[in-house]
Design an enzyme around this catalytic site. Sequence first.
Site, mmCIF file in Angstrom:
data_model
loop_
_atom_site.group_PDB
_atom_site.id
_atom_site.type_symbol
_atom_site.label_atom_id
_atom_site.label_comp_id
_atom_site.label_asym_id
_atom_site.label_seq_id
_atom_site.Cartn_x
_atom_site.Cartn_y
_atom_site.Cartn_z
ATOM 1 N N SER A 148 -11.189 5.059 -5.661
ATOM 2 C CA SER A 148 -11.808 4.362 -6.794
ATOM 3 C C SER A 148 -13.259 4.804 -6.886
ATOM 4 C CB SER A 148 -11.756 2.854 -6.554
ATOM 5 O OG SER A 148 -12.618 2.173 -7.454
ATOM 6 N N TYR A 161 -13.059 -4.272 -0.847
ATOM 7 C CA TYR A 161 -12.357 -3.275 -1.678
ATOM 8 C C TYR A 161 -13.126 -1.949 -1.649
ATOM 9 C CZ TYR A 161 -10.187 -1.171 -5.827
ATOM 10 O OH TYR A 161 -9.530 -0.316 -6.687
HETATM 11 N N1 LIG Z 1 -6.807 -0.252 -12.740
HETATM 12 C C1 LIG Z 1 -8.016 0.159 -12.407
HETATM 13 O O1 LIG Z 1 -9.000 -0.056 -13.136
HETATM 14 C C2 LIG Z 1 -8.226 0.924 -11.121
HETATM 15 C C3 LIG Z 1 -9.433 1.628 -10.965
HETATM 16 C C4 LIG Z 1 -9.629 2.356 -9.788
HETATM 17 C C5 LIG Z 1 -8.664 2.357 -8.810
HETATM 18 N N2 LIG Z 1 -7.523 1.643 -8.978
HETATM 19 C C6 LIG Z 1 -6.526 1.707 -7.919
HETATM 20 O O2 LIG Z 1 -5.314 2.180 -8.464
HETATM 21 C C7 LIG Z 1 -4.222 1.662 -7.715
HETATM 22 C C8 LIG Z 1 -3.231 1.011 -8.646
HETATM 23 O O3 LIG Z 1 -3.909 0.056 -9.421
HETATM 24 P P1 LIG Z 1 -3.266 -0.532 -10.783
HETATM 25 O O4 LIG Z 1 -4.400 -1.062 -11.577
HETATM 26 O O5 LIG Z 1 -2.352 0.446 -11.367
HETATM 27 O O6 LIG Z 1 -2.465 -1.781 -10.173
HETATM 28 P P2 LIG Z 1 -1.250 -2.655 -10.723
HETATM 29 O O7 LIG Z 1 -1.558 -4.041 -10.318
HETATM 30 O O8 LIG Z 1 -0.955 -2.360 -12.159
HETATM 31 O O9 LIG Z 1 -0.018 -2.099 -9.857
HETATM 32 C C9 LIG Z 1 -0.020 -2.223 -8.476
HETATM 33 C C10 LIG Z 1 1.407 -2.110 -7.975
HETATM 34 O O10 LIG Z 1 1.360 -2.176 -6.542
HETATM 35 C C11 LIG Z 1 2.375 -3.037 -6.079
HETATM 36 N N3 LIG Z 1 1.984 -3.608 -4.799
HETATM 37 C C12 LIG Z 1 1.162 -4.652 -4.581
HETATM 38 N N4 LIG Z 1 1.062 -4.905 -3.276
HETATM 39 C C13 LIG Z 1 1.862 -4.013 -2.653
HETATM 40 C C14 LIG Z 1 2.190 -3.771 -1.286
HETATM 41 N N5 LIG Z 1 1.696 -4.545 -0.313
HETATM 42 N N6 LIG Z 1 3.018 -2.755 -0.990
HETATM 43 C C15 LIG Z 1 3.546 -1.982 -1.982
HETATM 44 N N7 LIG Z 1 3.278 -2.171 -3.276
HETATM 45 C C16 LIG Z 1 2.444 -3.174 -3.616
HETATM 46 C C17 LIG Z 1 2.509 -4.092 -7.187
HETATM 47 O O11 LIG Z 1 3.785 -4.740 -7.128
HETATM 48 C C18 LIG Z 1 2.308 -3.255 -8.441
HETATM 49 O O12 LIG Z 1 3.530 -2.734 -8.922
HETATM 50 C C19 LIG Z 1 -4.837 0.731 -6.671
HETATM 51 O O13 LIG Z 1 -5.025 1.440 -5.468
HETATM 52 C C20 LIG Z 1 -6.177 0.386 -7.282
HETATM 53 O O14 LIG Z 1 -7.112 0.026 -6.304
HETATM 54 C C21 LIG Z 1 -7.273 0.933 -10.125
#
Ligand SMILES: NC(=O)c1ccc[n+]([C@@H]2O[C@H](COP(=O)([O-])OP(=O)(O)OC[C@H]3O[C@@H](n4cnc5c(N)ncnc54)[C@H](O)[C@@H]3O)[C@@H](O)[C@H]2O)c1
Length: 268
Positions: A148, A161
């Site tokens: 991130s 985080y």
């Molecule tokens: N959305 C953003 O703005 C953003 C920005 C930077 C980084 N990220 C990173 O991207 C990644 C995905 O984020 P997103 O926004 O797509 O999330 P999201 O909430 O849309 O999806 C996350 C998925 O992970 C699954 N999950 C949760 N806990 C879990 C576990 N213990 N084991 C296996 N699966 C699990 C959930 O069921 C869900 O399907 C994360 O690592 C997040 O930190 C997101």
Amino acid sequence: MTQLAGKVALVTGAGSGIGRASAVALAAKGAKVGIGDINDETAAQTVDLIEAAGGSAFTVNIDICSEDAIRSAIEGVTRDHARLDILHNNAAYAPPEVLANDLDILQIPTEDWDGVMQGTLRGTMLCCRYGVLEMLKTGGGSIINTSSMYGLSAFNQMPAYCVSKAGINMLTEHVAAVFGRKGIRCNAVAPSMIATPMLEAAIPAEFIAINADSTAVGYLGEPEDVAQAVVWLASDEARYITGQVIRVDGGTTAHLPTYADANRFFGT
Ligand SMILES: NC(=O)c1ccc[n+]([C@@H]2O[C@H](COP(=O)([O-])OP(=O)(O)OC[C@H]3O[C@@H](n4cnc5c(N)ncnc54)[C@H](O)[C@@H]3O)[C@@H](O)[C@H]2O)c1
């Protein structure tokens, strides 16, 4: 369509958001994709999406907070599908109640700090460990970790985080350095705020607008923008790219902190 034909991939957190987009994009290039998630229902929905588009996918139940679950999920992929070429370690441990407590180092309950380190950082390390062990059996592969922008520079909140994502950046370099000569590449993608349905439901519109304003391009990225970087890193076209943290952030981290205010000052 055939860029990744014959390759087997596993994406964690592929039931939603960035992981789902990554899985769909990898499958669109011909990979057979394991949809790894703690939520079997949403994982099955991702499989349906991929199959409806003519791709190949299968569900993999995985909980990144459990070493046993990680080992059995990853070993299960090679047992059932013969190999593991691409591993996108995308899931993070970020329950809303823990994120709400992740305010600063004075306020975060120590057990929540430990939970984030155990889920996001240790979980990603263990996914790398068991992924590397499987990839070594077939001559290598490509690992992509989801970091991130919050792992690159300090944010006003979310110390656990941020530190967990910074740890993933070093983990990425370490895995690349140690296993490069065994045919394994390891990179990370570092997105800025990405417009996922859950984000739009959970984050106030005003704060989303601040983030859009801080990009160079003027708008938030979408999960597919991250997915395209993942596909490239997974492919042999990126064979000389390893140990890198690729910023998929619309230029958010490419300029001075005064950028958004300066745009307003200059009327640009
Ligand atoms: N959305 C953003 O703005 C953003 C920005 C930077 C980084 N990220 C990173 O991207 C990644 C995905 O984020 P997103 O926004 O797509 O999330 P999201 O909430 O849309 O999806 C996350 C998925 O992970 C699954 N999950 C949760 N806990 C879990 C576990 N213990 N084991 C296996 N699966 C699990 C959930 O069921 C869900 O399907 C994360 O690592 C997040 O930190 C997101």
